[in-house]
Motif scaffolding. Structure first.
Motif, short mmCIF file in Angstrom:
data_model
loop_
_atom_site.label_atom_id
_atom_site.label_comp_id
_atom_site.label_asym_id
_atom_site.label_seq_id
_atom_site.Cartn_x
_atom_site.Cartn_y
_atom_site.Cartn_z
N MET A 100 0.84 -1.19 0.00
CA MET A 100 0.00 0.00 0.00
C MET A 100 0.88 1.25 0.00
SD MET A 100 -2.83 -1.10 2.84
CE MET A 100 -3.91 -2.48 2.56
N ARG A 101 0.44 2.26 -0.70
CA ARG A 101 1.21 3.49 -0.79
C ARG A 101 0.42 4.63 -0.13
NH1 ARG A 101 4.97 4.75 -5.79
NH2 ARG A 101 6.02 3.10 -4.62
N TYR A 102 1.16 5.45 0.60
CA TYR A 102 0.55 6.56 1.33
C TYR A 102 1.28 7.86 0.99
CZ TYR A 102 -1.62 2.89 4.15
OH TYR A 102 -2.33 1.79 4.56
N PHE A 103 0.51 8.93 0.92
CA PHE A 103 1.07 10.27 0.80
C PHE A 103 1.03 10.95 2.17
CE2 PHE A 103 1.06 12.22 -3.72
CZ PHE A 103 1.66 11.09 -4.24
N VAL A 104 2.09 11.68 2.47
CA VAL A 104 2.14 12.52 3.66
C VAL A 104 2.19 13.98 3.20
CG1 VAL A 104 3.43 13.11 5.74
CG2 VAL A 104 3.46 10.76 4.90
N LYS A 121 10.35 4.71 13.31
CA LYS A 121 10.15 4.39 14.73
C LYS A 121 8.70 4.08 15.03
CE LYS A 121 13.97 7.14 16.66
NZ LYS A 121 14.30 8.35 17.46
N VAL A 122 7.79 4.90 14.50
CA VAL A 122 6.36 4.69 14.76
C VAL A 122 5.89 3.37 14.16
CG1 VAL A 122 4.04 5.56 14.34
CG2 VAL A 122 5.87 7.16 14.93
N LEU A 123 6.31 3.07 12.94
CA LEU A 123 5.85 1.87 12.26
C LEU A 123 6.70 0.64 12.58
CD1 LEU A 123 5.01 3.36 8.73
CD2 LEU A 123 3.46 2.96 10.67
N PRO A 139 -2.76 -1.91 6.46
CA PRO A 139 -3.61 -0.72 6.59
C PRO A 139 -3.18 0.10 7.81
CG PRO A 139 -4.94 -2.69 6.27
CD PRO A 139 -3.54 -3.16 6.53
N LEU A 140 -3.30 1.42 7.70
CA LEU A 140 -2.87 2.29 8.77
C LEU A 140 -4.03 3.09 9.34
CD1 LEU A 140 0.39 3.79 7.20
CD2 LEU A 140 0.26 2.13 9.07
N ASP A 141 -3.97 3.33 10.64
CA ASP A 141 -4.86 4.32 11.25
C ASP A 141 -4.19 5.66 11.00
OD1 ASP A 141 -6.12 6.14 12.94
OD2 ASP A 141 -6.57 4.63 14.45
N LYS A 142 -4.62 6.33 9.95
CA LYS A 142 -3.90 7.53 9.49
C LYS A 142 -3.99 8.69 10.48
CE LYS A 142 -6.21 6.89 5.68
NZ LYS A 142 -6.57 5.45 5.83
N ALA A 143 -5.13 8.82 11.13
CA ALA A 143 -5.27 9.89 12.12
C ALA A 143 -4.33 9.65 13.31
CB ALA A 143 -6.71 9.98 12.60
N GLU A 183 -4.20 7.45 1.68
CA GLU A 183 -3.80 6.35 0.81
C GLU A 183 -3.99 6.74 -0.65
OE1 GLU A 183 -4.62 1.53 0.12
OE2 GLU A 183 -5.74 2.65 1.66
N VAL A 184 -3.06 6.30 -1.50
CA VAL A 184 -3.11 6.60 -2.93
C VAL A 184 -2.94 5.31 -3.73
CG1 VAL A 184 -2.22 8.95 -2.64
CG2 VAL A 184 -0.61 7.05 -3.00
N ARG A 185 -3.10 5.43 -5.04
CA ARG A 185 -2.86 4.28 -5.90
C ARG A 185 -1.42 3.79 -5.71
NH1 ARG A 185 -4.15 7.68 -10.49
NH2 ARG A 185 -2.03 7.13 -11.11
N ASN A 186 -1.21 2.50 -5.91
CA ASN A 186 0.12 1.93 -5.71
C ASN A 186 1.16 2.48 -6.67
OD1 ASN A 186 -0.59 0.34 -3.53
ND2 ASN A 186 -1.11 -1.44 -4.78
N ASP A 187 0.73 3.02 -7.81
CA ASP A 187 1.68 3.58 -8.76
C ASP A 187 1.80 5.11 -8.66
OD1 ASP A 187 -0.82 4.19 -9.76
OD2 ASP A 187 -0.34 3.70 -11.84
#
Length: 248
Positions: free
Chosen positions: A1-5, A36-38, A68-72, A93-97
């Motif tokens: 899974m890909r995430y944007f920050v 560290k968090v993850l 999956p992440l608890d983003k908040a 969360e964003v598309r994997n590409d």
């Protein structure tokens, strides 16, 4: 899974965004705390580089994580751990590409100038006491939009394959006691905005005529352009992505 920050930072303490071998960077601090968090080694990819001392009101970076992440909650934990000069505005969360750098449609910067001393903003603006002609600077700035190659405003030692950019906005505005330069393009070269600002200030001080902007750009010679404006007056303010990269 890909995430944007989505994040912001005050750049004074950092040697720019990108990891450096012997200097602290925003990317390094974010990667360290995210890992560290993850509880896993996480690499992040930013939307681009900012020079040492440059600030960002809006920056994006992406990272991959196989759960999956608890983003908040992740946002809360990161903001609790990160130094006071880096803040997380959101995680999604964003598309994997999806790619934080290559999928960006446009980027916007502001450069802030004051002409009277303000002790409370000395790390946020360029104090430049000489008077300038804002109309001439805007005439010269408009010329930028008629060109596509900006080698004259690029750092000499760089690994880019092309110096082409599409500039959509380049304009000075008076905002309260400041002169603020707004510029938007599909991409920027290293040091490009600061070199443009320095050149426009030279024209505004009547060191050169407005028409010299044509010669500077067409020369493709960094030596023809003005000196770079100081880093601490520059802000990355906005990055735009296609709406369809988000999964939420």
């Amino acid at each position: 899974m890909r995430y944007f920050v989505e994040l912001s930072y005050f750049g004074k303490a950092y040697h720019g965004w990108q990891n450096q071998p012997n200097s602290i960077s925003v990317q390094e601090v974010l990667e360290t705390n995210l890992s560290k968090v993850l509880r896993s080694d996480v690499e992040i990819v930013g939307a681009g580089r900012t020079d040492a001392g440059v600030h960002a009101r809006q920056m994006y970076a992406h990272f991959d994580y196989n759960k999956p992440l608890d983003k908040a909650l992740l946002k809360y934990k990161l903001n609790s751990m990160l130094p006071k000069d880096i803040g997380i505005a959101g995680i999604f969360e964003v598309r994997n590409d999806a790619h934080a750098r290559f999928d960006a449609i446009s980027r916007s910067y502001e450069y802030h100038v004051v002409q009277e001393k303000d002790v409370f903003s000395q790390d946020l603006v360029w104090l430049m006491r000489q008077q300038v002609d804002i109309e001439k600077m805007n005439e010269a700035a408009a010329i930028l939009k008629t060109y596509t190659s900006f080698k004259s405003f690029s750092r000499s030692r760089t690994d880019v394959k092309t110096y082409n950019c599409r500039i959509d906005q380049a304009e000075w505005k008076k905002q309260d006691n400041k002169l603020v330069f707004h510029i938007t393009a599909d991409r920027f070269l290293r040091n490009m905005v600061r070199a443009i600002v320095g050149t426009l200030i030279d024209i505004g001080q009547n060191k050169y005529p407005v028409s010299r902007m044509h010669k500077i750009i067409e020369s493709e010679d960094r030596g023809e352009a003005g000196a770079s404006a100081p880093a601490h007056g520059l802000y990355l303010t906005r990055i735009v992505y296609p709406e369809n990269i988000r999964l939420e």
